[in-house]
Scaffold this active site. Sequence first.
Site, PDB file in Angstrom:
ATOM      1  N   ASP A 356       0.830  -1.205   0.000  1.00 38.75           N
ATOM      2  CA  ASP A 356       0.000   0.000   0.000  1.00 38.75           C
ATOM      3  C   ASP A 356       0.867   1.259   0.000  1.00 38.75           C
ATOM      4  OD1 ASP A 356      -2.289  -1.503   0.017  1.00 38.75           O
ATOM      5  OD2 ASP A 356      -2.572  -1.402   2.187  1.00 38.75           O
ATOM      6  N   GLU A 357       2.082   1.119   0.532  1.00 38.75           N
ATOM      7  CA  GLU A 357       3.006   2.246   0.607  1.00 38.75           C
ATOM      8  C   GLU A 357       4.070   2.176  -0.487  1.00 38.75           C
ATOM      9  OE1 GLU A 357       4.374   2.119   4.646  1.00 38.75           O
ATOM     10  OE2 GLU A 357       2.421   2.697   5.470  1.00 38.75           O
ATOM     11  N   CYS A 358       3.715   1.468  -1.584  1.00 39.12           N
ATOM     12  CA  CYS A 358       4.529   1.399  -2.814  1.00 39.12           C
ATOM     13  C   CYS A 358       5.792   0.553  -2.699  1.00 39.12           C
ATOM     14  CB  CYS A 358       4.901   2.798  -3.302  1.00 39.12           C
ATOM     15  SG  CYS A 358       3.452   3.781  -3.773  1.00 39.12           S
TER      16      CYS A 358
END
Length: 420
Positions: A356-358
């Site tokens: 979700d945070e790449c």
Amino acid sequence: MSEACNSNAEDSRTVCKYGEKCYQKNPEHHKKYKHPGQAGAFEKKNEKNPGKLREKRFNPYSSDDKPAKQHKVGDKKPDIELENGSGTSESSTVVKIDTVNPIHALKLPKNITYYDSSDHSVLKELFLVKMPSDFYKFFDCLNTDDAIVKICSSVNLELIGPFELLLGKLPQLDDKELYLVHWRFFYDPPEFQAVLKIKGKSEYHIGYFRDDPNDEPVFLASNDSAKDCQIKPLADNIFGAVYLHLKNENKSPFTALACKKLMETIKKYADEHNFSLNPYDMKKRKSTILTNSFHRAGIVVPYNKKTQLGYRPLVENDVNLKKLFDKLQAAKTQSEKDNLLSDLQPIITYASIAMDECDFGTGVEMGINLFCSGLKELESNVLGCICPAYNLLNRGEFSKIIQLVTSRTEARIGHPAIIS
């Protein structure tokens, strides 16, 4: 004196000069020669390994009329049979499933049609990856007078997967998904495309490894799925991979001369066409690898060193993760399994948060590790971790492959084989 010693003393057969190291399987040879120290080995070769609890993921299709063996472990699997009513159009090819008598074969009708061996674009369409130039040149090098199958067979190798198109043996099927799991062994991740294997029941195979489905392969590697999930780099190209395999292979007296001749042929062609025969140098890959993962071939994804965006290590190390998988495999009750799955869930959740945070590489690593566990209980977790990561990395082809390998019923049956 032991029973084995008494047996050898009373045996009037000539002692084979290769003794217990003899690879000969011909019954006539064993009638004529005795092999001290090998007593019972010839008869016991086909016995199952009781420590091997996994089921293999895939059996593609076969035109063999002989019935295949039934599953003896786990749930019953469906019998899948391919039939072609007219034998002239691939649109009439269907898959028939018999849930009463599960066997290990997808049978082809004898009048099935095959793809044109000269249409190389078919490989990208069916296998979702483009084969490199050395793949075709290797085939041309050995296929003088259509002898490539005989040459490979003489050194105990078999051409599989994409090579079947060049051999004119790739059948036209309505269900295109079958090609994506064809000759994909139990521990083969989407990044690994098998093209050669040792003949017979051996699960040792050689294939191309690539980090991205749209890129050229990084190297050729080997894996023996009967032993473990490790992918071992061999060489930059298929000439080097086969040359090194033959060089390091334990040759029997019946293949030694053929191996020597093939190695000479490969070396001559490689020298003339500038193909390196040196082993693949993992040092040059280490600068791009973010983590080794369970298969040890390494995971490579875009990573910004300045912002440290693209990957973060898992919250649990490989050693503890393997211990958790071992406990899950050994668990005898559903209650035990549920407790262990609860212990595993925070690690999976951490990987999801990372994505979700790449940090997409974390999702790939978690998914590959779960896949390499070989545990059926973790298949949904494999897909939950790795498919979003592949899609976010624009590696949708890999996502499709792993979904088929873990989800299709027939992709969990038997050993990959097509019998012409």
